[in-house]
Design a protein around this motif. Structure first.
Motif, PDB file in Angstrom:
ATOM      1  N   VAL A 120      -8.049   1.088 -10.621  1.00  0.00           N
ATOM      2  CA  VAL A 120      -7.409   2.172 -10.074  1.00  0.00           C
ATOM      3  C   VAL A 120      -8.008   3.415 -10.857  1.00  0.00           C
ATOM      4  N   TRP A 168     -10.264   5.992  -9.140  1.00  0.00           N
ATOM      5  CA  TRP A 168      -9.855   7.305  -8.179  1.00  0.00           C
ATOM      6  C   TRP A 168      -8.690   7.712  -8.942  1.00  0.00           C
ATOM      7  N   PHE A 227      -1.892   8.445 -12.997  1.00  0.00           N
ATOM      8  CA  PHE A 227      -1.706   7.337 -12.213  1.00  0.00           C
ATOM      9  C   PHE A 227      -0.198   6.792 -12.967  1.00  0.00           C
ATOM     10  N   ARG A 242       3.132   5.942 -11.099  1.00  0.00           N
ATOM     11  CA  ARG A 242       3.457   4.598 -11.067  1.00  0.00           C
ATOM     12  C   ARG A 242       5.097   4.288 -11.537  1.00  0.00           C
ATOM     13  N   SER A 264      -6.995   2.375  -0.702  1.00  0.00           N
ATOM     14  CA  SER A 264      -7.078   1.394  -1.969  1.00  0.00           C
ATOM     15  C   SER A 264      -6.156   2.046  -3.202  1.00  0.00           C
ATOM     16  N   PHE A 265      -6.160   3.253  -3.253  1.00  0.00           N
ATOM     17  CA  PHE A 265      -5.337   3.890  -4.478  1.00  0.00           C
ATOM     18  C   PHE A 265      -3.925   3.733  -4.049  1.00  0.00           C
ATOM     19  N   ALA A 289      -2.821   0.173  -4.585  1.00  0.00           N
ATOM     20  CA  ALA A 289      -2.543  -0.143  -6.008  1.00  0.00           C
ATOM     21  C   ALA A 289      -1.248   0.568  -6.435  1.00  0.00           C
TER      22      ALA A 289
END
Length: 308
Positions: free
Chosen positions: A30, A33, A39, A43, A211-212, A215
């Motif tokens: 991750v 990106w 992140f 999260r 994709s990000f 994830a």
């Protein structure tokens, strides 16, 4: 420990190991990106929403557990641990970082001894020594630990996690917090800390793509929400030293998954190390079956404010 409770704790640990072992690969990827701190903030903020939604669906009171212990658990187990290991992944490999972070059990034993008076038995100390030897064989420090700063960050993250685990155990022992409530509230505290860090650190912006988002969803729902709930469940029901040592299943499984999925066959040293960790896990697990009733604090009665 009653057999159904023991079986449930083992199943929870196996599911947890599957989720977390694969997530080290996700957390490394991750970074293509996103910066590490933004992140982490996303999260855990989303993971917190998942847990509070679970609180409402279960009809559990939103009244927080004792604030100071929750603050300490959230800052150590969520904010500090996640910030340090995600930062370590910027320059460190996923496998090496995971193994260094999972030196947590070796920090947890002395902390639990001092804070909880959980004096380890001779067999537990022997198992820890065997597991440490196995971990060293897998890490192969004589070949270097990678970027020194990254290694220090990962080890520091593991120490913070150990502190959070022991603090959580003490809350459960005193009957001051319910499982879901403590997990949700400490994650809220940690998430707020991560948001502050992300706001203060200058890093690359997020590149929003499929994709990000995938994830982030994996981390928010499984690796943060469900997995930390499973971890709290394990910590509540087994001795601290056993929970910590059993967590070594995660990096070992990560090495095996890399072998099966990515073709990264372990070296002879790594294979020997995995075997030693497996022996240590087997010994401490077998001992736990015999001594569980004496070593494990039984689940505290449900507090009034936790009832539906």
């Amino acid at each position: 420990m009653p057999k159904p409770v023991q079986r449930n704790a083992v199943l929870a640990l196996l599911l947890l190991a599957a989720i977390w072992s694969y997530n080290w690969i996700v957390m490394k990827q991750v970074l293509r990106w996103s910066g590490p701190f933004e992140f982490s903030a996303w999260r855990y903020a989303l993971g917190t929403l998942v847990l509070f939604a679970a609180l409402r669906l279960r009809g559990v009171s939103l009244r927080p557990p004792p604030l100071l212990p929750v603050l300490l658990v959230g800052l150590s187990q969520t904010m500090a641990f996640q910030a340090l290991v995600q930062w370590a992944l910027v320059d460190g490999g996923a496998g090496k970082t995971a193994l260094l972070a999972y030196m947590m059990p070796f920090w947890a034993v002395p902390v639990a001894w001092l804070a909880l008076r959980e004096r380890p038995t001779g067999l537990q100390l022997a198992s820890i020594a065997v597991a440490l030897a196995g971990l060293l064989l897998v890490l192969e420090p004589w070949h270097g630990l990678g970027v020194p700063g990254s290694a220090a960050l990962a080890i520091g993250g593991g120490a913070c996690w150990a502190i959070g685990m022991v603090l959580s155990k003490r809350l459960f022992q005193r009957g001051e917090a319910g499982l879901l409530s403590l997990t949700a509230w400490q994650m809220l505290v940690g998430s707020l800390g991560l948001v502050v860090i992300a706001a203060c650190v200058d890093e690359r912006g997020i590149e929003w793509n499929v994709s990000f988002v995938a994830a982030l969803a994996y981390n928010a729902v499984l690796a943060s929400g469900l997995a930390w709930l499973l971890w709290s469940y394990v910590v509540e029901r087994v001795p601290t030293s056993v929970a910590g040592l059993s967590s070594l299943l995660v990096p070992v499984l990560g090495v095996l998954l890399a072998w099966v999925l990515l073709g990264e066959a372990p070296s002879l040293s790594e294979a020997a190390g995995i075997a030693l960790v497996a022996v240590a896990l087997l010994v401490v697990g077998t001992r736990g079956k015999r001594d569980g009733d004496a070593a494990t604090v039984r689940k505290p009665p449900q507090r009034d404010h936790e009832r539906a």
